[in-house]
Design a protein around this motif. Sequence first.
Motif, PDB file in Angstrom:
ATOM      1  N   VAL A 112       0.796  -1.223   0.084  1.00  0.00           N
ATOM      2  CA  VAL A 112       0.013  -0.054   0.057  1.00  0.00           C
ATOM      3  C   VAL A 112       0.842   1.206   0.079  1.00  0.00           C
ATOM      4  N   LEU A 113       2.031   1.297   0.884  1.00  0.00           N
ATOM      5  CA  LEU A 113       2.849   2.421   0.787  1.00  0.00           C
ATOM      6  C   LEU A 113       3.514   2.750  -0.452  1.00  0.00           C
ATOM      7  N   LYS A 114       3.900   1.699  -0.996  1.00  0.00           N
ATOM      8  CA  LYS A 114       4.369   1.758  -2.618  1.00  0.00           C
ATOM      9  C   LYS A 114       3.523   1.994  -3.644  1.00  0.00           C
ATOM     10  N   ALA A 115       2.239   2.213  -3.543  1.00  0.00           N
ATOM     11  CA  ALA A 115       1.285   2.286  -4.454  1.00  0.00           C
ATOM     12  C   ALA A 115       1.415   3.867  -5.043  1.00  0.00           C
ATOM     13  N   PRO A 116       1.499   5.012  -4.240  1.00  0.00           N
ATOM     14  CA  PRO A 116       1.720   6.243  -4.866  1.00  0.00           C
ATOM     15  C   PRO A 116       2.755   6.328  -5.598  1.00  0.00           C
ATOM     16  N   ASP A 117       4.097   5.750  -5.278  1.00  0.00           N
ATOM     17  CA  ASP A 117       5.278   5.889  -6.327  1.00  0.00           C
ATOM     18  C   ASP A 117       5.098   5.156  -7.549  1.00  0.00           C
ATOM     19  N   THR A 139      -9.425   8.882  -7.462  1.00  0.00           N
ATOM     20  CA  THR A 139      -9.770   8.443  -6.130  1.00  0.00           C
ATOM     21  C   THR A 139      -8.701   8.528  -5.089  1.00  0.00           C
ATOM     22  N   LEU A 140      -7.185   8.761  -5.682  1.00  0.00           N
ATOM     23  CA  LEU A 140      -6.056   8.707  -5.050  1.00  0.00           C
ATOM     24  C   LEU A 140      -5.504   9.931  -4.840  1.00  0.00           C
ATOM     25  N   CYS A 141      -5.980  11.011  -5.518  1.00  0.00           N
ATOM     26  CA  CYS A 141      -5.388  12.302  -5.442  1.00  0.00           C
ATOM     27  C   CYS A 141      -5.422  12.668  -4.017  1.00  0.00           C
ATOM     28  N   LYS A 142      -4.438  13.640  -3.780  1.00  0.00           N
ATOM     29  CA  LYS A 142      -4.589  14.312  -2.386  1.00  0.00           C
ATOM     30  C   LYS A 142      -4.932  15.618  -2.465  1.00  0.00           C
TER      31      LYS A 142
END
Length: 72
Positions: free
Chosen positions: A47-52, A69-72
């Motif tokens: 999960v932590l690697k997903a944004p990269d 859905t993942l934008c901050k």
Amino acid sequence: MVQKYLNKISGPRLERIDLRVEVTPVPFAELSSTKMSENSISVRDRVLKAPDIQAKQFEKHNGIDCNWTLCK
């Protein structure tokens, strides 16, 4: 059965449900299996690697840097 249930929900209420996902039943034998599953530490790492990973996917797209859905 799904359609019968959806017919019970009134239109205005159904419109307030943003996401509807149909899932297939899981056999009890599979749910109660004693086989080892992935531990929470490895799930957390993925999960932590997903944004990269996603940032790399969108490198070539100007103005788009992530899925909505993942934008901050």
